[in-house]
Scaffold this motif. Structure first.
Motif, PDB file in Angstrom:
ATOM      1  N   ALA A  42     101.389  54.895  83.834  1.00  0.00           N
ATOM      2  CA  ALA A  42     102.824  54.974  83.552  1.00  0.00           C
ATOM      3  C   ALA A  42     103.460  53.605  83.436  1.00  0.00           C
ATOM      4  CB  ALA A  42     103.522  55.789  84.646  1.00  0.00           C
ATOM      5  N   SER A  43     103.074  52.656  84.322  1.00  0.00           N
ATOM      6  CA  SER A  43     103.770  51.361  84.368  1.00  0.00           C
ATOM      7  C   SER A  43     103.199  50.327  83.399  1.00  0.00           C
ATOM      8  CB  SER A  43     103.714  50.791  85.789  1.00  0.00           C
ATOM      9  OG  SER A  43     102.375  50.551  86.188  1.00  0.00           O
ATOM     10  N   LEU A  44     101.940  50.487  82.973  1.00  0.00           N
ATOM     11  CA  LEU A  44     101.332  49.496  82.087  1.00  0.00           C
ATOM     12  C   LEU A  44     100.858  50.086  80.759  1.00  0.00           C
ATOM     13  CD1 LEU A  44      99.185  47.343  84.559  1.00  0.00           C
ATOM     14  CD2 LEU A  44     101.321  46.691  83.443  1.00  0.00           C
ATOM     15  N   ALA A  45     100.072  51.153  80.827  1.00  0.00           N
ATOM     16  CA  ALA A  45      99.465  51.678  79.609  1.00  0.00           C
ATOM     17  C   ALA A  45     100.492  52.266  78.646  1.00  0.00           C
ATOM     18  CB  ALA A  45      98.411  52.725  79.966  1.00  0.00           C
ATOM     19  N   PRO A 103     118.335  55.849  80.311  1.00  0.00           N
ATOM     20  CA  PRO A 103     117.453  56.776  81.031  1.00  0.00           C
ATOM     21  C   PRO A 103     116.371  57.368  80.142  1.00  0.00           C
ATOM     22  CG  PRO A 103     119.775  57.220  81.520  1.00  0.00           C
ATOM     23  CD  PRO A 103     119.751  56.258  80.370  1.00  0.00           C
ATOM     24  N   ALA A 104     116.642  57.463  78.838  1.00  0.00           N
ATOM     25  CA  ALA A 104     115.659  58.053  77.927  1.00  0.00           C
ATOM     26  C   ALA A 104     114.560  57.070  77.564  1.00  0.00           C
ATOM     27  CB  ALA A 104     116.363  58.549  76.657  1.00  0.00           C
ATOM     28  N   LEU A 105     114.915  55.781  77.406  1.00  0.00           N
ATOM     29  CA  LEU A 105     113.940  54.794  76.931  1.00  0.00           C
ATOM     30  C   LEU A 105     113.216  54.059  78.053  1.00  0.00           C
ATOM     31  CD1 LEU A 105     115.925  53.201  73.948  1.00  0.00           C
ATOM     32  CD2 LEU A 105     114.132  54.951  73.867  1.00  0.00           C
ATOM     33  N   ALA A 106     113.873  53.890  79.194  1.00  0.00           N
ATOM     34  CA  ALA A 106     113.271  53.113  80.284  1.00  0.00           C
ATOM     35  C   ALA A 106     111.901  53.639  80.708  1.00  0.00           C
ATOM     36  CB  ALA A 106     114.229  53.055  81.472  1.00  0.00           C
ATOM     37  N   PRO A 107     111.701  54.957  80.850  1.00  0.00           N
ATOM     38  CA  PRO A 107     110.364  55.421  81.245  1.00  0.00           C
ATOM     39  C   PRO A 107     109.287  55.101  80.210  1.00  0.00           C
ATOM     40  CG  PRO A 107     112.009  57.131  81.632  1.00  0.00           C
ATOM     41  CD  PRO A 107     112.670  56.057  80.825  1.00  0.00           C
ATOM     42  N   TRP A 108     109.664  55.059  78.928  1.00  0.00           N
ATOM     43  CA  TRP A 108     108.686  54.771  77.885  1.00  0.00           C
ATOM     44  C   TRP A 108     108.331  53.297  77.831  1.00  0.00           C
ATOM     45  CZ3 TRP A 108     106.158  58.607  75.680  1.00  0.00           C
ATOM     46  CH2 TRP A 108     106.743  59.868  75.573  1.00  0.00           C
ATOM     47  N   PHE A 109     109.338  52.434  77.875  1.00  0.00           N
ATOM     48  CA  PHE A 109     109.106  51.010  77.626  1.00  0.00           C
ATOM     49  C   PHE A 109     109.026  50.155  78.885  1.00  0.00           C
ATOM     50  CE2 PHE A 109     110.768  52.613  73.628  1.00  0.00           C
ATOM     51  CZ  PHE A 109     109.968  51.973  72.688  1.00  0.00           C
ATOM     52  N   LEU A 110     109.577  50.633  79.982  1.00  0.00           N
ATOM     53  CA  LEU A 110     109.559  49.843  81.218  1.00  0.00           C
ATOM     54  C   LEU A 110     108.662  50.448  82.284  1.00  0.00           C
ATOM     55  CD1 LEU A 110     113.363  48.929  81.541  1.00  0.00           C
ATOM     56  CD2 LEU A 110     111.549  47.741  80.276  1.00  0.00           C
ATOM     57  N   PRO A 167     108.109  60.948  79.722  1.00  0.00           N
ATOM     58  CA  PRO A 167     106.760  60.414  79.973  1.00  0.00           C
ATOM     59  C   PRO A 167     106.149  60.918  81.274  1.00  0.00           C
ATOM     60  CG  PRO A 167     108.208  58.672  79.219  1.00  0.00           C
ATOM     61  CD  PRO A 167     109.079  59.870  79.467  1.00  0.00           C
ATOM     62  N   SER A 168     106.948  60.988  82.327  1.00  0.00           N
ATOM     63  CA  SER A 168     106.424  61.470  83.607  1.00  0.00           C
ATOM     64  C   SER A 168     105.968  62.917  83.500  1.00  0.00           C
ATOM     65  CB  SER A 168     107.486  61.336  84.704  1.00  0.00           C
ATOM     66  OG  SER A 168     107.757  59.977  84.976  1.00  0.00           O
ATOM     67  N   ARG A 169     106.757  63.733  82.807  1.00  0.00           N
ATOM     68  CA  ARG A 169     106.368  65.141  82.660  1.00  0.00           C
ATOM     69  C   ARG A 169     105.101  65.272  81.819  1.00  0.00           C
ATOM     70  NH1 ARG A 169     112.040  65.514  82.074  1.00  0.00           N
ATOM     71  NH2 ARG A 169     111.873  65.739  79.800  1.00  0.00           N
ATOM     72  N   LEU A 170     105.025  64.494  80.754  1.00  0.00           N
ATOM     73  CA  LEU A 170     103.828  64.551  79.908  1.00  0.00           C
ATOM     74  C   LEU A 170     102.598  64.045  80.649  1.00  0.00           C
ATOM     75  CD1 LEU A 170     105.285  63.300  76.489  1.00  0.00           C
ATOM     76  CD2 LEU A 170     104.674  65.648  77.133  1.00  0.00           C
ATOM     77  N   LEU A 171     102.761  62.964  81.421  1.00  0.00           N
ATOM     78  CA  LEU A 171     101.627  62.435  82.183  1.00  0.00           C
ATOM     79  C   LEU A 171     101.187  63.411  83.268  1.00  0.00           C
ATOM     80  CD1 LEU A 171     102.512  58.640  82.561  1.00  0.00           C
ATOM     81  CD2 LEU A 171     100.711  59.650  81.177  1.00  0.00           C
TER      82      LEU A 171
END
Length: 646
Positions: free
Chosen positions: A70-73, A320-327, A334-338
């Motif tokens: 989540a944080s790097l890949a 809130p929408a972009l931070a999980p994807w890019f940061l 992204p969390s739900r998909l992961l």
């Protein structure tokens, strides 16, 4: 959430400024540019690895892996995709539209990563290198139990040696995703973890810096070329390049930490440090874009290459929408998909990986025994006062692989006085030639009555009452030191095993169903229950005299010799010991189709036979003493219920 340490963020801020400045200078034509770039390359990426190692905390394997995904890949993939589109768009605007083959090459390079990514993407290699480094180090940390344990020191030494072997044998190797840089990165990461654990003071750091400075001066004066470029697998002169990188990183960390009270300095640097990953991803795009527009003012390029990505970071942080994807922040799609991906992978891994690992382990065991048998030498004497006998039995469905187990038993580092295979008279004619031929290597084949699994010990107890008898199963691999480890723990009235469970009781003092016991315990236990598959050593007098009462064991425990022998050992007042903390069962192919455990464990046969033993002999308490928490004698109706549990 853990509180961020401002000085560490400030150190990352210093590091990212050096990264941008070095990359900018590396493309310049000034007389000082090359020297400055080479000097910064000596430490800039190791600095980030040391900082990452400094904040490392061991975590459960699955949790750590998915956290790093989540944080790097995820940010790596997203920034790579967006930047690829931006580069294509930039080339179109500049009148240099990529040809189809160039587009295919860009996609290929994006997939391969590492040294395949250049110019606008040139620093992306570091993120994949950091990802693999963190995942591997977390795994090793659980095994090594600390940065200064012999295991960890050995691992770090091996990693460092591998790094310099790669430099010597495969320089500029274009390894996918910068895997070739990981061994060197692991050592830097370990150093950061060590600094955190040992908390070296200014004096120790200054001493380290001084010693490395002297070594560097001596190296330069002797003509040593001191360079370091991790991406290209250039790690500098063996060890000297490494310690120079670590020394400079240590010095910078010490300097920044000493300035942490001066918030006017550390606060802006810490803000850059928080944005360092975004600046890492994007600064080369803005750097090269400015040069392609004819701008060569390097201070201006550095300023733009830092501030524009920083501004993008601030915008992403507020979304809130972009931070999980890019940061890589938690939450969002992204969390739900992961989580869904993790669930899909983990249940499949739980279903298929054990079989895959068992197959690999079986082939490795087959290779080991082949080599052992070809290079076998006579084992050492057991050192016991009595005769040492290894005793086992088999039956036709196991005859195909029986010779493999027998070779394991006949090639031990400690030699048994006798190794006896007991077979029913009706089965003797079916023994294969590869088993019969082993009689010339010390194997004794003896005939006995067909009493199923009891054949491995009952006739041996009758014929050799004063011997130490080691039972073995016929369907698994035994390491060369298997017997030596059992003998090393032998003593008067002692039962020694490699694999055992711990019997557990419920609140009323009744033995729980077999499947609810504590399985594969690592050490000794007051209610240690040996399992025959790992091998068990019984010294003289360690089993009660009624152990050879055939009528009783056929009536009470016809299919559970482990249960019968456990009760007999407890009735004799024997001490139970484990010879190894962990013993892995590696069965030969096809031997488990008719294994007794299918009925005893899966079919709850053990519970029924345990109930018989409780009813006839009572709880398995030693005769010589009362346990501190005695087991309750169950009533007959309770035994009947226990026999059907599970």
């Amino acid at each position: 959430m853990a509180k961020r340490e401002i000085w560490l963020d400030a150190a990352k801020g210093v590091g990212i400024l050096f990264v941008v400045a070095a990359h900018t200078a590396g493309e310049g034509a000034g007389s000082w540019n090359a020297s400055f770039t080479n000097a910064v390359f000596l430490f800039h990426m190791p600095l980030f690895l040391v900082i990452s190692g400094y904040v490392f905390k061991p975590m459960e394997r699955g949790e750590f892996f998915w956290k790093k995904v989540a944080s790097l890949a995820v940010p790596y993939v997203l920034f790579l995709a967006v930047l690829t589109a931006a580069v294509i768009f930039k080339r179109v605007l500049l009148g240099s539209t990529p040809a189809p083959w160039e587009l295919r090459q860009m996609v290929t390079n994006d997939i391969l990563g590492g040294m395949y990514l250049t110019k606008d993407f040139g620093v992306f290699w570091f993120v994949t290198c950091l990802f693999f480094t963190q995942v591997i180090y977390n795994e090793v940390a659980f095994w090594a139990k600390g940065p200064l344990t012999p295991r960890m020191i050995s691992f770090v030494a091996a990693s460092t040696a591998l790094a310099y072997i790669i430099q010597d044998r495969w320089p500029l190797n274009f390894s996918p995703l910068a895997i070739a840089a990981v061994p060197f990165a692991l050592t830097c990461y370990w150093f950061g973890n060590l600094v955190r654990e040992r908390n070296f003071g200014p004096a120790a750091t200054a001493l380290f810096l001084g010693a490395v400075a002297i070594a560097a001066v001596v190296g330069v004066n002797s003509g040593t070329d001191i360079q370091l470029n991790m991406k290209s697998s250039i790690f500098g002169p063996p060890l000297l390049g490494l310690v120079i990188a670590l020394a400079i990183a240590s010095g910078l960390l010490l300097l920044v930490r000493s300035l942490q009270s001066s918030r006017i300095i550390t606060q802006p640097l810490a803000m850059l440090g928080e944005a360092s990953l975004v600046i890492m991803f994007l600064h080369q795009f803005f750097h090269f874009s400015l040069r392609e527009m004819g701008i060569e003012n390097e201070p201006l390029i550095v300023l733009v290459a830092v501030l524009v990505p920083f501004a993008i970071y601030m915008l992403l942080r507020r979304s809130p929408a972009l931070a999980p994807w890019f940061l890589g922040s938690r939450g969002g799609l992204p969390s739900r998909l992961l989580d869904r991906l993790r669930h899909a992978i983990e249940w499949r891994a739980a279903k298929y990986l054990p079989n895959a690992f068992e197959t690999i382990a079986r082939y490795v065991a087959l290779l080991k025994i082949t080599v052992r048998w070809a290079t076998r030498r006579k084992g050492q004497p057991s050192g016991l006062n009595e005769e040492l006998i290894v005793s086992l039995t088999s039956y036709p469905p196991r005859f195909e692989t029986l010779a493999l187990t027998l070779k394991c038993l006949l090639s031990q580092t400690v030699q048994a006085d006798r190794t006896i295979l007991w077979v029913a008279a009706k089965d003797h004619a079916l023994l294969p030639d590869d088993v019969l031929s082993l009689t010339s290597d010390g194997l004794e084949i003896r005939l006995c009555k067909d009493i199923r699994s009891y054949k491995k010990i009952y006739p041996a107890l009758i014929e050799f009452p004063g011997a130490s008898i080691v039972t073995a199963d016929d369907d698994v691999y035994y390491a060369a030191t298997w017997l030596a480890e059992l003998v090393a723990h032998a003593g008067e009235k002692t039962v020694v095993c490699h694999r055992a469970h711990s019997i557990t009781v419920d609140e009323s003092g009744l033995i729980k169903p077999y499947r609810n016991w504590t399985m594969d315990v690592p050490g000794d236990d007051d209610m240690l229950f040996p399992t025959g598959v790992g091998g068990v050593l019984y010294t003289p007098g360690s089993l009660a005299s009624e152990v050879v009462d055939e009528a009783e064991f056929q009536r009470l425990c016809p299919n559970a010799d482990d249960v019968w022998l456990f009760w007999m050992g407890r009735r004799a007042g024997s001490t139970y010991r484990k010879a190894s903390a962990k013993w892995r069962v590696i069965p030969w192919k096809g031997t488990q189709d008719s294994a007794l455990y299918l009925a005893n464990v899966e079919g709850s046969g053990n519970d029924a036979q345990i109930a018989n033993m409780l009813l006839h002999f009572g709880p398995p308490e030693k005769k010589e003493r009362q346990p501190t928490a005695p087991l309750r004698q169950p009533e007959p109706q309770e035994l009947s219920a226990k026999a059907t549990v599970g």
